[in-house]
Write a protein that holds these residues in place. Structure first.
Motif, PDB file in Angstrom:
ATOM      1  N   MET A 237       0.812  -1.217   0.000  1.00 18.02           N
ATOM      2  CA  MET A 237       0.000   0.000   0.000  1.00 18.02           C
ATOM      3  C   MET A 237       0.847   1.269   0.000  1.00 18.02           C
ATOM      4  N   MET A 238       2.141   1.145  -0.269  1.00 13.47           N
ATOM      5  CA  MET A 238       2.988   2.334  -0.297  1.00 13.47           C
ATOM      6  C   MET A 238       2.601   3.232  -1.475  1.00 13.47           C
ATOM      7  N   SER A 239       2.983   4.496  -1.364  1.00 17.79           N
ATOM      8  CA  SER A 239       2.605   5.451  -2.396  1.00 17.79           C
ATOM      9  C   SER A 239       3.408   5.278  -3.675  1.00 17.79           C
ATOM     10  N   GLN A 240       4.462   4.484  -3.619  1.00 14.95           N
ATOM     11  CA  GLN A 240       5.309   4.306  -4.795  1.00 14.95           C
ATOM     12  C   GLN A 240       4.570   3.534  -5.881  1.00 14.95           C
ATOM     13  N   ASN A 241       4.556   4.078  -7.081  1.00 16.92           N
ATOM     14  CA  ASN A 241       3.916   3.414  -8.211  1.00 16.92           C
ATOM     15  C   ASN A 241       4.890   2.407  -8.809  1.00 16.92           C
ATOM     16  N   TYR A 242       4.465   1.166  -8.879  1.00 20.10           N
ATOM     17  CA  TYR A 242       5.325   0.115  -9.419  1.00 20.10           C
ATOM     18  C   TYR A 242       4.424  -1.004  -9.911  1.00 20.10           C
ATOM     19  N   SER A 243       4.685  -1.498 -11.100  1.00 22.76           N
ATOM     20  CA  SER A 243       3.874  -2.572 -11.681  1.00 22.76           C
ATOM     21  C   SER A 243       4.778  -3.696 -12.167  1.00 22.76           C
ATOM     22  N   MET A 244       4.787  -4.784 -11.431  1.00 27.99           N
ATOM     23  CA  MET A 244       5.538  -5.981 -11.804  1.00 27.99           C
ATOM     24  C   MET A 244       4.552  -7.024 -12.335  1.00 27.99           C
ATOM     25  N   TRP A 245       4.940  -7.724 -13.394  1.00 30.75           N
ATOM     26  CA  TRP A 245       4.028  -8.669 -14.037  1.00 30.75           C
ATOM     27  C   TRP A 245       4.563 -10.099 -13.947  1.00 30.75           C
ATOM     28  N   PRO A 246       3.999 -10.930 -13.073  1.00 33.65           N
ATOM     29  CA  PRO A 246       4.328 -12.358 -13.109  1.00 33.65           C
ATOM     30  C   PRO A 246       3.481 -13.075 -14.156  1.00 33.65           C
ATOM     31  N   VAL A 247       4.067 -14.044 -14.817  1.00 35.87           N
ATOM     32  CA  VAL A 247       3.349 -14.912 -15.755  1.00 35.87           C
ATOM     33  C   VAL A 247       3.295 -16.295 -15.117  1.00 35.87           C
ATOM     34  N   ILE A 248       2.090 -16.775 -14.865  1.00 37.40           N
ATOM     35  CA  ILE A 248       1.894 -18.003 -14.096  1.00 37.40           C
ATOM     36  C   ILE A 248       1.163 -19.023 -14.955  1.00 37.40           C
ATOM     37  N   LEU A 249       1.587 -20.267 -14.879  1.00 32.92           N
ATOM     38  CA  LEU A 249       0.951 -21.362 -15.612  1.00 32.92           C
ATOM     39  C   LEU A 249       0.401 -22.391 -14.635  1.00 32.92           C
ATOM     40  N   THR A 250      -0.681 -23.039 -15.025  1.00 38.59           N
ATOM     41  CA  THR A 250      -1.204 -24.169 -14.274  1.00 38.59           C
ATOM     42  C   THR A 250      -1.571 -25.276 -15.240  1.00 38.59           C
ATOM     43  N   THR A 251      -1.568 -26.522 -14.757  1.00 37.95           N
ATOM     44  CA  THR A 251      -1.869 -27.676 -15.604  1.00 37.95           C
ATOM     45  C   THR A 251      -3.306 -28.120 -15.359  1.00 37.95           C
ATOM     46  N   TYR A 252      -4.016 -28.399 -16.445  1.00 35.88           N
ATOM     47  CA  TYR A 252      -5.403 -28.845 -16.342  1.00 35.88           C
ATOM     48  C   TYR A 252      -5.545 -30.358 -16.514  1.00 35.88           C
ATOM     49  N   ASN A 253      -4.438 -31.089 -16.571  1.00 40.34           N
ATOM     50  CA  ASN A 253      -4.530 -32.551 -16.625  1.00 40.34           C
ATOM     51  C   ASN A 253      -5.063 -33.113 -15.325  1.00 40.34           C
ATOM     52  N   THR A 254      -4.769 -32.439 -14.225  1.00 36.61           N
ATOM     53  CA  THR A 254      -5.075 -32.954 -12.902  1.00 36.61           C
ATOM     54  C   THR A 254      -6.516 -32.646 -12.508  1.00 36.61           C
ATOM     55  N   PRO A 255      -7.014 -33.271 -11.427  1.00 35.63           N
ATOM     56  CA  PRO A 255      -8.391 -33.016 -10.982  1.00 35.63           C
ATOM     57  C   PRO A 255      -8.582 -31.559 -10.582  1.00 35.63           C
ATOM     58  N   PRO A 256      -9.836 -31.107 -10.525  1.00 34.67           N
ATOM     59  CA  PRO A 256     -10.096 -29.691 -10.218  1.00 34.67           C
ATOM     60  C   PRO A 256      -9.612 -29.273  -8.839  1.00 34.67           C
ATOM     61  N   TRP A 257      -9.542 -30.219  -7.894  1.00 35.41           N
ATOM     62  CA  TRP A 257      -9.079 -29.840  -6.560  1.00 35.41           C
ATOM     63  C   TRP A 257      -7.547 -29.760  -6.494  1.00 35.41           C
ATOM     64  N   MET A 258      -6.869 -30.111  -7.589  1.00 29.07           N
ATOM     65  CA  MET A 258      -5.410 -30.025  -7.604  1.00 29.07           C
ATOM     66  C   MET A 258      -4.901 -28.906  -8.500  1.00 29.07           C
ATOM     67  N   CYS A 259      -5.554 -28.697  -9.656  1.00 26.37           N
ATOM     68  CA  CYS A 259      -4.961 -27.809 -10.666  1.00 26.37           C
ATOM     69  C   CYS A 259      -4.905 -26.354 -10.227  1.00 26.37           C
ATOM     70  N   MET A 260      -5.740 -25.951  -9.274  1.00 22.95           N
ATOM     71  CA  MET A 260      -5.699 -24.573  -8.814  1.00 22.95           C
ATOM     72  C   MET A 260      -5.094 -24.441  -7.416  1.00 22.95           C
ATOM     73  N   LYS A 261      -4.488 -25.519  -6.910  1.00 23.65           N
ATOM     74  CA  LYS A 261      -3.785 -25.412  -5.637  1.00 23.65           C
ATOM     75  C   LYS A 261      -2.509 -24.610  -5.832  1.00 23.65           C
ATOM     76  N   GLU A 262      -2.071 -23.990  -4.765  1.00 21.71           N
ATOM     77  CA  GLU A 262      -0.888 -23.142  -4.852  1.00 21.71           C
ATOM     78  C   GLU A 262       0.331 -23.924  -5.329  1.00 21.71           C
ATOM     79  N   THR A 263       0.451 -25.190  -4.888  1.00 20.02           N
ATOM     80  CA  THR A 263       1.607 -25.995  -5.273  1.00 20.02           C
ATOM     81  C   THR A 263       1.569 -26.403  -6.738  1.00 20.02           C
ATOM     82  N   SER A 264       0.420 -26.242  -7.401  1.00 19.85           N
ATOM     83  CA  SER A 264       0.318 -26.585  -8.821  1.00 19.85           C
ATOM     84  C   SER A 264       0.590 -25.390  -9.733  1.00 19.85           C
ATOM     85  N   LEU A 265       0.637 -24.190  -9.172  1.00 14.72           N
ATOM     86  CA  LEU A 265       0.897 -23.004  -9.972  1.00 14.72           C
ATOM     87  C   LEU A 265       2.390 -22.854 -10.197  1.00 14.72           C
ATOM     88  N   MET A 266       2.775 -22.602 -11.434  1.00 14.83           N
ATOM     89  CA  MET A 266       4.187 -22.484 -11.803  1.00 14.83           C
ATOM     90  C   MET A 266       4.488 -21.056 -12.236  1.00 14.83           C
TER      91      MET A 266
END
Length: 785
Positions: A237-266
């Motif tokens: 919440m600092m006043s400094q303007n800064y925009s960093m862009w992460p690019v994140i991938l996830t796999t949809y081969n796995t069941p729905p309760w796995m593919c969106m877990k934090e450990t499945s995000l790359m």
């Protein structure tokens, strides 16, 4: 750790030679020095007599470094102090520096690449040898390096992109037996339920891609990816303007309760700030797109689930973004008269006071709908037009081919060189997206997903702010004047929610917490991510040994037949009883069986179980049931354990309304679930769980209350039959439930939609002494209690 190295050794298997007409070079064999060194670390104890290996210590201390934002210099001083106090000459094996730890991570396929970029987002100093040697940007001529006066003569790049290679991370998923077994789940048909869409594989986009690319869909192991990108400020919440862009991938081969877990995000890429890359994001995506092109051709990979090797392919099925980020990735601008990417050039829009509004929503109604004929309520006209046409891939390709080529970058001179937009020819296209370089991109039915989270948030905020009439209200003077322009609502002319960004936004919050050096936030995040990734990867293997050790000790410690042996062993070796007693007991009973003989039940108990998971279906259980373990002993004898996450329901001594952890209100038991209890004692026998009181659906947050009683007897389930166990003689409540014994001797099986909550009325001790009677039976193996 043997399984750990069996899996990661798959990365050291050479790619099969391609067929050529010429002579083949002789293949040489020899030890992989890096891998051998890593193997030695896995078996090397931290110091003589220590249960922890050097590799385990390395991953855990790296995680502490990232979690508490310890600087590299501070961390190296801690390691130096350990080296000084615990000298290697005395048998201690602490890492000497953080650099040594990072080299260890790279040996197991973890790490990242640093790529220099132009400060104006024009160019990556990446790829060819010539590009790597360039001192200036070939487009805007800006220097690659910071002013040497400010860096004490050192060459420091103006901008650095952190790229986390995708291929080794996907390979590691197949090399890891814990994940490889789930990588074909989408093709098992388990997602179908009453015609509902439970997984992306049930959708039209997935099925259309399968139909268009059968060479890819033919092997269910081929990886289907989703890509999310968005900007965030790492400084909170600092006043400094800064925009960093992460690019994140996830796999949809796995069941729905796995593919969106934090450990499945790359995390695949960190695009540095301080400005958003906007439409120049394609410059930064070049390494990822090139790697995706290689993955479409296939990469030789070991499948730990089958023990075979195959050509692993991967494809990005869609992106997940809010509307501004979608414009940057797709190239279709989200502003102007043709802002709608679906309606395209047919977007119904008009200009009012200082803005463009989008109308014509009645076109989506059926032809004879009565709202189509209303005039007064809808800017003075009816709606005879049909719904907007659907643009084919050929239509889109023809539009993209008309887009002018422009140089990337934000340097003022570049804007002067580039041709001005011509909306009559280019429509709302600002560029040809780099994703069109992927061979399969034209065949994707749903290329970009608009994030439900942001849409819901923005719409709800606008609605509530308008109701509250605060400073963010949409009911402004200009809005009333717009109504007058549209000739509607005369009385108001003058004032008196697996394709949304929720998991990715939470993940960005975690990335933000890695920032320890505000001068170099991207580097802090990259180092923290690698440390977390290493710990997550290694812990999957460390957990196996711990779980087996814990459940075996739990059963033995709850068996009165073994009490005398446990007492004797404690007198002989009081240290590490939980770890060492099972092996000692196994050896003793085996000798006793050969020399003096012993019961089959005691022998099977000493031999230990084969652990298998019965019902981990990914649903969240409140209470919280984490796992169901079935221990199978010799003679088909079985014991069922529940691993539970216990909630801390103990109220403090200075009890107030605010700090109470459990209370009864309106005859309903309320329990706070934010704190755990008995973290090191999570197991309980299935028969220690009494009948459930309140049932809750798995699709809701209604909890299921269960009382865990101080039971008088238990049972062992063998092939759907239960054997009642005699009550201990000294039990004061031996006769209390005599009449109801028949109701209690059967193990309770929790259904998928059952939740567990510990009742506050009964104090739970998962280590309560239990007598287990093991008896054999030759009935059908497939039946379970």
């Amino acid at each position: 750790m043997d399984a750990f190295f069996e899996d990661i050794s798959a990365n050291n298997v050479p790619t099969p030679p391609t067929q050529t007409t010429g002579p083949q070079p002789a293949q040489t064999t020899g030890p992989n020095n890096e891998f051998e060194e890593l193997l030695s670390r896995s078996t090397q104890k931290l110091y003589p007599g220590c249960d922890m290996t050097t590799l385990e210590f390395t991953t855990e201390i790296s995680h502490i470094k990232a979690l508490h934002k310890i600087t590299d210099a501070g961390f190296n001083k801690i390691l130096a102090l350990l080296q000084k106090a615990c000298s290697p000459s005395k048998g201690y094996n602490f890492p000497s520096s953080y650099y040594e730890i990072k080299k260890t991570y790279k040996k197991i396929g973890l790490g990242y690449e640093s790529i220099h970029a132009c400060i104006n987002d024009c160019f990556l100093f990446w790829g060819s040898e010539d590009n790597l040697k360039m001192p200036n940007c070939p487009i805007c001529k800006a220097s690659r390096w910071k002013d040497p006066k400010k860096t004490k003569g050192k060459k420091v790049a103006n901008k650095v992109v952190r790229y986390f290679p995708l291929t080794p991370r996907l390979q590691r998923m197949f090399n890891t037996k814990h994940i490889a077994k789930w990588m074909t789940w989408h093709a098992t048909g388990q997602s179908k339920e009453n015609g509902k869409m439970n997984h992306p594989c049930d959708g039209k986009a997935w099925k259309y891609f399968d139909m268009m690319k059968p060479e890819f869909s033919g092997d269910p192991r081929n990886v289907r990816l989703g890509l999310a990108a968005d900007g965030f400020n790492p400084f909170g919440m600092m006043s400094q303007n800064y925009s960093m862009w992460p690019v994140i991938l996830t796999t949809y081969n796995t069941p729905p309760w796995m593919c969106m877990k934090e450990t499945s995000l790359m995390l695949t890429m960190l695009i540095p700030g301080p400005r958003s890359p906007a439409k120049d994001i394609d410059v930064y995506l070049q390494p990822l797109i090139k790697e995706l092109q290689e993955l479409w051709k296939g990469v030789w990979t070991k499948d730990a689930a089958t023990g075979t090797h195959f050509q692993m392919k991967a494809a990005v099925l869609w992106t997940i973004n809010d509307f501004p980020a979608r414009s940057s990735l797709s190239g279709w601008s989200g502003q102007g008269y043709h802002a709608c990417p679906t309606c395209n050039e047919d977007t119904p829009s008009m200009s009012v006071k200082s803005k463009i509004v989008y109308v014509g929503h009645r076109r989506f109604l059926r032809t004879l709908h009565p709202l189509r004929k209303k005039i007064k309520e809808f800017y003075g006209s009816s709606e005879p037009k049909p719904k907007p046409r659907k643009f084919t891939e050929m239509d889109i390709q023809l539009q993209i081919n008309k887009v002018f080529k422009r140089l990337p970058g934000k340097h003022p001179d570049i804007a002067k060189k580039n041709p001005k937009p011509n909306r009559n020819i280019e429509l709302n296209w600002s560029k040809r997206s780099i994703f069109w370089d992927l061979e399969y991109w034209p065949f994707l039915l749903l290329k970009n997903n608009l994030d439900v989270m942001h849409i819901k948030k923005n719409a709800l905020e606008a609605f509530l702010n308008t109701l509250l009439q605060n400073d963010k209200s949409k009911d402004t003077l200009k809005a009333r004047q717009d109504l007058e322009t549209l000739r509607v609502r005369k009385e108001l002319w003058w004032p008196l929610l697996l394709r949304w960004m929720f998991p990715f936004e939470r993940y960005m919050k975690k990335l933000k917490n890695y920032v320890r050096n505000k001068a170099k936030p991207e580097g802090s995040i990259a180092e923290g991510y690698v440390a977390e990734e290493a710990l997550t990867f290694c812990s999957r293997y460390l957990k196996d040994d711990y779980v087996r050790q814990a459940v075996v000790w739990f059963v033995l410690n709850n068996s009165p037949e073994v009490d005398a042996d446990i007492l004797a062993y404690r007198e002989k070796s009081p240290d590490n009883v939980e770890t060492n007693f099972p092996a000692w007991f196994n050896h003793k009973i085996r000798e006793k069986k050969v020399n003096d003989g012993c019961s089959e039940e005691l022998f099977s108990l000493a031999c230990g179980p084969i652990i298998s998971t019965l019902g981990l279906d990914g649903e969240m259980y409140y209470g919280q049931l984490e796992e169901i373990l079935e221990l199978t002993y010799i003679g088909n004898r079985k014991v069922v354990l529940f691993r539970c996450k216990w909630f801390d329901t103990i109220n403090p001594k200075n009890l107030t309304t605010r700090n109470r952890r459990s209370y009864i209100e309106h005859d309903i038991q309320h329990i706070l679930t934010d704190r755990e209890f008995h973290k090191n004692n999570q197991y309980i026998l299935a028969t220690q769980v009494d009948q459930d009181v309140i049932h809750g659906s798995s699709s809701s947050n209604v909890t299921l209350s269960v009382e865990l009683t101080n039971f008088e007897h238990t049972d062992l389930s063998i092939n759907s039959e239960s054997t009642e166990v005699d009550v201990p003689v000294n039990d004061d409540n031996a006769n209390a439930n005599e009449g109801n014994a028949e109701d209690d001797v059967y193990a309770h099986v929790l259904d998928d939609d059952d939740d567990v909550v510990v009742s506050d009325d009964d104090e739970v001790n998962p280590s309560t002494n239990v007598e287990e009677v093991l008896s054999s039976d030759d009935s059908d193996d497939d039946n379970r209690s």
